[in-house]
Motif scaffolding. Structure first.
Motif, PDB file in Angstrom:
ATOM      1  N   LEU A  12       0.891  -1.120   0.128  1.00 18.37           N
ATOM      2  CA  LEU A  12       0.072   0.022   0.075  1.00 18.37           C
ATOM      3  C   LEU A  12       0.848   1.286   0.207  1.00 18.37           C
ATOM      4  O   LEU A  12       0.624   2.246  -0.828  1.00 18.37           O
ATOM      5  N   SER A  13       1.804   1.374   0.775  1.00 16.62           N
ATOM      6  CA  SER A  13       2.785   2.457   0.973  1.00 16.62           C
ATOM      7  C   SER A  13       3.326   2.553  -0.444  1.00 16.62           C
ATOM      8  O   SER A  13       3.489   3.859  -0.981  1.00 16.62           O
ATOM      9  N   GLY A  14       4.043   1.630  -1.105  1.00 13.76           N
ATOM     10  CA  GLY A  14       4.617   1.610  -2.388  1.00 13.76           C
ATOM     11  C   GLY A  14       3.846   2.369  -3.351  1.00 13.76           C
ATOM     12  O   GLY A  14       4.070   2.901  -4.283  1.00 13.76           O
ATOM     13  N   LEU A  15       2.426   1.719  -3.249  1.00 15.23           N
ATOM     14  CA  LEU A  15       1.565   2.201  -4.474  1.00 15.23           C
ATOM     15  C   LEU A  15       1.330   3.753  -4.399  1.00 15.23           C
ATOM     16  O   LEU A  15       1.286   4.269  -5.116  1.00 15.23           O
ATOM     17  N   LEU A  16       0.942   4.162  -3.111  1.00 14.52           N
ATOM     18  CA  LEU A  16       0.835   5.587  -2.528  1.00 14.52           C
ATOM     19  C   LEU A  16       2.095   6.557  -3.283  1.00 14.52           C
ATOM     20  O   LEU A  16       2.084   7.428  -3.875  1.00 14.52           O
ATOM     21  N   LEU A  17       3.321   5.780  -3.071  1.00 10.70           N
ATOM     22  CA  LEU A  17       4.787   6.582  -3.591  1.00 10.70           C
ATOM     23  C   LEU A  17       4.733   6.629  -5.077  1.00 10.70           C
ATOM     24  O   LEU A  17       5.235   7.374  -5.769  1.00 10.70           O
ATOM     25  N   ASN A  18       4.450   5.451  -5.650  1.00 11.94           N
ATOM     26  CA  ASN A  18       4.324   5.420  -7.162  1.00 11.94           C
ATOM     27  C   ASN A  18       3.358   6.296  -7.520  1.00 11.94           C
ATOM     28  O   ASN A  18       3.872   6.742  -8.766  1.00 11.94           O
ATOM     29  N   ILE A  19       2.205   6.277  -7.221  1.00 10.90           N
ATOM     30  CA  ILE A  19       1.321   7.382  -7.927  1.00 10.90           C
ATOM     31  C   ILE A  19       1.900   8.813  -7.905  1.00 10.90           C
ATOM     32  O   ILE A  19       1.439   9.575  -8.836  1.00 10.90           O
ATOM     33  N   THR A  20       2.631   9.148  -6.827  1.00 12.31           N
ATOM     34  CA  THR A  20       3.119  10.485  -6.582  1.00 12.31           C
ATOM     35  C   THR A  20       3.881  10.910  -7.966  1.00 12.31           C
ATOM     36  O   THR A  20       4.721   9.908  -7.936  1.00 12.31           O
ATOM     37  N   PRO A  21       3.689  11.764  -8.753  1.00 13.53           N
ATOM     38  CA  PRO A  21       4.236  12.406  -9.887  1.00 13.53           C
ATOM     39  C   PRO A  21       5.766  12.495  -9.510  1.00 13.53           C
ATOM     40  O   PRO A  21       6.174  13.288  -8.528  1.00 13.53           O
ATOM     41  N   GLY A  22       6.863  11.945 -10.118  1.00 15.13           N
ATOM     42  CA  GLY A  22       8.294  12.239  -9.955  1.00 15.13           C
ATOM     43  C   GLY A  22       8.783  12.276 -11.512  1.00 15.13           C
ATOM     44  O   GLY A  22       8.018  12.409 -12.576  1.00 15.13           O
ATOM     45  N   GLN A  23      10.111  12.335 -11.753  1.00 16.50           N
ATOM     46  CA  GLN A  23      10.626  12.406 -13.135  1.00 16.50           C
ATOM     47  C   GLN A  23      10.294  11.312 -13.905  1.00 16.50           C
ATOM     48  O   GLN A  23      10.167  11.314 -15.211  1.00 16.50           O
ATOM     49  N   ASP A  24      10.207  10.096 -13.324  1.00 12.71           N
ATOM     50  CA  ASP A  24      10.034   8.879 -14.147  1.00 12.71           C
ATOM     51  C   ASP A  24       8.465   9.219 -14.762  1.00 12.71           C
ATOM     52  O   ASP A  24       8.280   8.785 -15.897  1.00 12.71           O
ATOM     53  N   VAL A  25       7.585   9.422 -13.800  1.00 15.51           N
ATOM     54  CA  VAL A  25       5.959   9.710 -14.412  1.00 15.51           C
ATOM     55  C   VAL A  25       5.997  10.698 -15.239  1.00 15.51           C
ATOM     56  O   VAL A  25       5.363  10.581 -16.187  1.00 15.51           O
ATOM     57  N   PHE A  26       6.841  11.916 -15.059  1.00 15.55           N
ATOM     58  CA  PHE A  26       6.733  12.919 -16.260  1.00 15.55           C
ATOM     59  C   PHE A  26       7.289  12.535 -17.600  1.00 15.55           C
ATOM     60  O   PHE A  26       6.849  12.781 -18.583  1.00 15.55           O
ATOM     61  N   TYR A  27       8.302  11.784 -17.545  1.00 20.72           N
ATOM     62  CA  TYR A  27       8.840  10.901 -18.570  1.00 20.72           C
ATOM     63  C   TYR A  27       8.003  10.153 -19.474  1.00 20.72           C
ATOM     64  O   TYR A  27       7.650  10.320 -20.631  1.00 20.72           O
TER      65      TYR A  27
END
Length: 212
Positions: A12-27
């Protein structure tokens, strides 16, 4: 099992962190918006592979070098920052198709480059390595019989959930682009916006504090 505790909390914690936009998501989003969901998916898989570098490094204890050596952290930091800036500039220099669907020829020619950029965008970020060193141990038991195996298990789960999230981002970006960017303007705008963001992220990484 495997020296891991509170596994569901970890997921659950990992999913919440994954959803948070970062440079990987922006790419991933920029590639999905400018070249369609297939290319966005390739970008997501590249990021996934880069993440595995940090997983194995954490399991082998190599990430501890970045956590304790200011010189090692600084070298990787500046290489990663330079790469982010270079990717950002390249996004400005080349226009995307912007129609949410690419031809097979375009996909074959460009997929390897998009994959490689996704890989290096993640692999050259020293703060991802430090994140794994700080986050994963919280879910490994003190008396784990095989701590490297526990690190590998948690890291692979985190990477897999992150890849699913990124694939969703790629699909969503492609759908939005297909609806709003029939003439290619949306894809081009999204790519240039991401390029500007990557330059900013690169500068921010270069100016960030080293190991403290």
């Amino acid at each position: 099992m495997f020296g891991v505790h509170d596994f569901l909390l970890f997921v659950l914690s990992g999913l919440l962190l994954n959803i948070t936009p970062g440079q990987d998501v922006f790419y991933v989003v920029s590639r999905g918006a400018s070249h369609g969901w297939k290319m966005g998916s390739v970008a997501a898989l590249g990021v996934c592979t880069g993440c595995f570098v940090h997983v194995f490094a954490a399991a082998l204890g190599l990430s501890a070098i970045l956590a304790t050596s200011a010189m090692a952290f600084t070298v990787v930091k500046f290489v990663g920052a330079a790469y982010l800036i270079w990717v950002g500039i390249s996004m400005w220099r080349k226009n995307g198709s912007g129609n949410g669907g690419e031809t097979d020829e375009f996909f074959r020619v460009k997929a390897s480059k998009v994959y490689a950029q996704g890989f290096w965008t993640n692999a050259l970020n020293p703060k991802v390595a430090l994140f794994f060193m700080a986050f994963l141990p919280q879910f490994v038991t003190v008396d784990a019989p095989n701590k490297p195996l526990a690190f590998l298990l948690l890291g692979m789960v985190f990477t897999c959930t992150g890849t699913l999230v990124n694939l969703t981002y790629a699909w969503s970006a492609a759908r939005v682009s297909a609806k709003l960017g029939k003439n290619g303007s949306f894809g081009t705008w999204a790519k240039r916006a991401a390029g500007t963001l990557f330059v900013g992220l690169g500068i921010r990484l270069a100016m960030s504090d080293s190991v403290g």
